[in-house]
Design an enzyme around this catalytic site. Structure first.
Site, PDB file in Angstrom:
ATOM      1  N   ASP A 311       0.844  -1.198   0.000  1.00 30.91           N
ATOM      2  CA  ASP A 311       0.000   0.000   0.000  1.00 30.91           C
ATOM      3  C   ASP A 311       0.883   1.254   0.000  1.00 30.91           C
ATOM      4  OD1 ASP A 311      -1.238  -2.254   1.132  1.00 30.91           O
ATOM      5  OD2 ASP A 311      -2.768  -1.066   2.139  1.00 30.91           O
ATOM      6  N   GLU A 448      -6.341 -11.400  -3.939  1.00 28.68           N
ATOM      7  CA  GLU A 448      -6.046 -12.379  -2.890  1.00 28.68           C
ATOM      8  C   GLU A 448      -7.087 -13.491  -2.780  1.00 28.68           C
ATOM      9  OE1 GLU A 448      -5.573  -9.518   0.256  1.00 28.68           O
ATOM     10  OE2 GLU A 448      -3.389  -9.469   0.005  1.00 28.68           O
TER      11      GLU A 448
HETATM   12  O1  IFM Z   1      -2.221  -4.655   0.950  1.00 24.64           O
HETATM   13  C1  IFM Z   1      -3.582  -4.861   1.082  1.00 24.64           C
HETATM   14  C2  IFM Z   1      -3.967  -6.013   0.171  1.00 24.64           C
HETATM   15  O2  IFM Z   1      -3.706  -5.698  -1.182  1.00 24.64           O
HETATM   16  C3  IFM Z   1      -5.432  -6.332   0.333  1.00 24.64           C
HETATM   17  N1  IFM Z   1      -5.727  -6.645   1.727  1.00 24.64           N
HETATM   18  C4  IFM Z   1      -5.395  -5.544   2.625  1.00 24.64           C
HETATM   19  C5  IFM Z   1      -3.937  -5.153   2.518  1.00 24.64           C
HETATM   20  C6  IFM Z   1      -3.642  -3.974   3.440  1.00 24.64           C
HETATM   21  O3  IFM Z   1      -4.354  -2.850   3.047  1.00 24.64           O
END
Ligand code: IFM
Length: 741
Positions: A311, A448
């Site tokens: 992020d 994911e």
């Molecule tokens: O980095 C992100 C990921 O891409 C998606 N789940 C949450 C994480 C933290 O914001």
């Protein structure tokens, strides 16, 4: 409602102890663990806003029956939090209490609170206890032990220590009553969990008394004598006084807004959300500390435990690169300081170079939990820490972007080149060659929902190729421009000049599914998965993977978040407009936006494609994530806010950044009459104004010149001190010409 300055963040909780209010102050880099084996998380340091007011010895509590008025206001432009509270107590006694707090942006160790009290309809005793409170129950298990030092000429002091990481945190406080002629009694007490100053006086109806409270905070991360540093600093704060500290703080915010502000005419909601975004982004970054970066919920809450993800580089850093480069640099230095950990991560998996931690804290060791409980109470293994290797490409992407935008060769020599080399080396060892084509198997892409047996994830492959190419170009640049420093780097990290050639070869040969020439396949075999129409599940109250169950989700084409579509944005020049259009449409129908990182990227690509209805829908979705509640209590979604900034600048204004210069291609929502923003580029500051359907002006300030283009036209040279205009002909944006009033 949090206030913050990148060094720390304090949640917008009430000053007294209230059951529905989670007081917490988080200091960047101050991590601890619950047990020896558990992963690190940000510790809650002593609460500095703790204040309790009494009237006639009655504790003013924030119970619904007693609240006549309760307003909390956050001033985005000045970084000030206000609370206004009218309390009705026993015998109809009404007391008006106001609070003002800020975490100074001018001096990150300075915290200031002002408490103003006025009995409205009675005369009688008022007393206030205000101090520093160790939080025992705000993070179960993560208790920091504190030493409450008896008040002395240095004021109140809490010296706390994290249990496993051994970080010392010192907070010191002094307060005073104004106006000075009020005869108030003053004392102080040490209780079990807090240390407070007591003030009491006889208040008259309508008489306003104010307590000004100064707090200084230092940790052993800042130097080896935080206690001395805090005491000295507190004396300086007292000397500067409330008005002086307020002035410094407001001036620092003003300075930051000069480059961070985006102005939108014609859409108040958008303006408000963009102000909210800039406020939280500015509050999150610390230009003064190259050992911390911005975590997933910045310093505003405990979800994701203060861990730093991709992020930071892909979503948050662009805002800083173009509005406050020193913060961007510090965030990249954080990665540099975790390089040793990243090298160990790569080696442990049998790879060369460095593999950055998917969830990172101070050391670079991976802090991703092995499993989590889903909303149904099922244990779900978390594979992202093992498989989301695209984090490396994110670090390289941000390193390149920062260097390209600033021309900061000093950074490249100090840290950037090494980051580029070690990430490229990782990919070199990560690919496998089959029949002259390079594959990256067994990964998890940004989506994911697909975390099992993913081979050749399109985003990861493209991002790795880009990483390899750019790493090679950096070395070529150093060879030409800084040969002596390059020789030193070669020696230091044993770099052979044959390596960049090999990186170019791999980048050119990495597998990318472009055979159909119109539609990108997210990963090998994706098109053969079950095709589910997610619209059939609307409206949903749970994430789609919970509705479908993990097994079915994995076996379906449902996408969690921008994955292939992120590549369409970042590496746009590698695709034909037709590939972008078709692929966007395909994934648009299959993406559930189960991550807050997703809507802004879809909105950005939609804007570039001129799909304004979709662009606006995604803009609203992204901008309401925290504004409408949701799980914002766990902290604000700072990456979504960085994404929002990118959607406006790179999407609606259509900014494309290249090595040679910048081009614009505005596609604005109909409702937006005007869009204004600044971009810092090399030694220049560009002030851009887009008058929807009329003209674009760019005023260039600073030193030198830059190359700027519009609507796909060749770049034109523009000189500092001049302003240029491009007119909308009805079909196209015309070439820039010097502005004449
Ligand atoms: O980095 C992100 C990921 O891409 C998606 N789940 C949450 C994480 C933290 O914001």
């Amino acid at each position: 409602m949090s206030v913050g300055n990148g060094y720390l963040g304090t949640r917008g909780s009430l000053e007294g102890q209230a059951p529905a209010s989670d007081a917490a102050t988080l200091v960047a880099g101050v991590y601890d663990r619950i047990s020896e084996e558990s992963i690190e998380e940000l510790a809650v340091v002593p609460d500095w806003v703790y204040t309790q007011v009494y009237a006639f010895e009655e504790k003013l509590a924030t119970a619904p029956v007693s609240i006549l008025r309760q307003v909390r206001t956050l001033d985005f432009k000045k970084g000030l939090f206000f609370r206004e509270w009218r309390h009705r107590g026993r015998n109809n006694r009404v007391t008006s209490v106001r609070f003002l707090r800020f975490a100074s942006l001018a001096d990150p160790h300075a915290l200031v609170e002002r408490i103003t009290i006025m009995p409205e309809n009675y005369r009688g005793s008022i007393s206030v206890e205000t101090g520093l409170r160790i939080c025992r129950d705000c993070m179960p298990g993560l208790e920091i032990t504190g030493k409450l030092v008896h008040p002395n000429r240095n004021g109140l002091t809490v010296e706390a220590r994290t249990r496993f990481t051994g970080i010392t945190i010192v907070e010191t406080q002094k307060s005073r009553v104004v106006p000075g002629f009020i005869s108030a009694e003053h004392g102080s007490r040490v209780n079990d969990f807090d240390i407070v100053e007591d003030w009491s006086w006889i208040g008259d109806a309508g008489q306003i008394v104010t307590i000004e409270k100064f707090i200084s905070i230092f940790t052993s991360r800042d130097g080896n004598n935080p206690l001395q540093a805090a005491h000295r600093h507190l004396r300086r704060l007292e000397g500067r006084g409330f008005n002086g500290l307020l002035r410094d703080h407001v001036a620092a915010w003003e300075e930051r807004w000069r480059t961070a502000a985006i102005t939108v005419a014609g859409d108040e909601e958008a303006q408000h959300s963009l102000n909210f975004a800039a406020y939280h982004l500015i509050s999150a970054g610390n230009p003064g500390d190259g050992r911390v970066s911005v975590s997933a919920r910045s310093l505003t809450g405990s979800i994701y435990k203060g861990h730093i993800f991709w992020d930071a580089e892909m979503y948050i850093l662009p805002f800083f690169i173009y509005t406050h480069p020193p913060t961007a640099r510090a965030m990249l230095m954080y990665r540099y300081h975790t390089l040793a950990g990243a090298r160990r991560n790569a080696a442990a998996k049998g790879y060369r170079g460095a593999l950055f931690a998917w969830e990172s804290t101070g050391s670079g060791a991976d802090m991703t939990p092995a499993a989590v409980l889903d909303p149904k109470g099922e244990i779900v293994p978390v594979l992202s820490g093992k498989l989301e290797h695209h984090i490396d490409a994110a670090v390289a992407y941000a390193t390149w972007s920062y260097w390209n935008a600033t021309g900061d060769d000093g950074f490249l020599l100090q840290a950037g080149a090494e980051l580029m080399v070690e990430t490229a080396r990782f990919w070199e060892s990560r690919v496998t060659q089959k029949g002259g084509v390079y594959h990256i198997d067994g990964v998890e892409g940004p989506d994911e929902y697909h975390d099992e047996d993913v081979n050749d994830n399109f985003y990861t492959n493209c991002a790795a190729a880009c990483n390899l190419r750019r790493s090679a170009r950096v070395i070529e640049y150093l060879k030409e421009n800084h040969p002596i420093e390059l020789a030193r780097l070669q020696e230091r990290i044993d770099l052979h000049m044959s390596e960049p050639d090999q990186w170019h070869r791999i980048a050119a040969g990495i597998y990318r599914d472009m055979e159909t020439d119109s539609l990108i396949e997210q990963f090998a075999g994706y098109f053969s998965l079950e095709d589910i129409d997610i619209r059939e599940f609307e409206p949903r109250s749970a994430p789609i993977d919970v509705v479908l169950g993990h097994k079915r989700t994995v076996a379906s084409q449902v996408v969690k978040q921008a994955d292939a579509v992120l590549a369409l944005y970042l590496l746009e020049e590698e695709f034909t407009p037709e590939v972008i259009r078709q692929s966007f449409a395909y994934y648009d129908r299959r993406t559930a936006h189960g991550s807050s990182l997703s809507p802004s990227i879809y909105g950005l690509v939609a804007a570039r494609l001129g799909l304004m209805e979709a662009a606006m829908r995604y803009f609203r979705l992204a901008s309401r994530i925290d504004m409408t509640g949701g799980n914002a209590a766990g902290g604000i979604h700072v990456a979504a806010l960085g994404g929002l900034w990118q959607q406006v600048i790179m999407g609606f204004a259509g900014v494309r950044i290249k090595r040679e210069g910048i081009s614009l291609f505005p596609h604005m929502p109909e409702k937006w009459q005007r869009l204004g923003f600044s971009l810092l580029w090399r030694k220049l500051r560009l002030e851009v104004e887009v008058e929807n359907g009329r003209h674009v002006t760019v005023a260039v300030a600073g030193k030198g010149e830059c190359s700027l283009g519009i609507h796909g036209r060749p770049l034109q040279a523009m000189a500092a001190g001049r302003k240029y205009v491009s007119l909308w002909s009805g079909e196209t944006w015309e070439e820039f010409t010097p502005w004449q009033k």
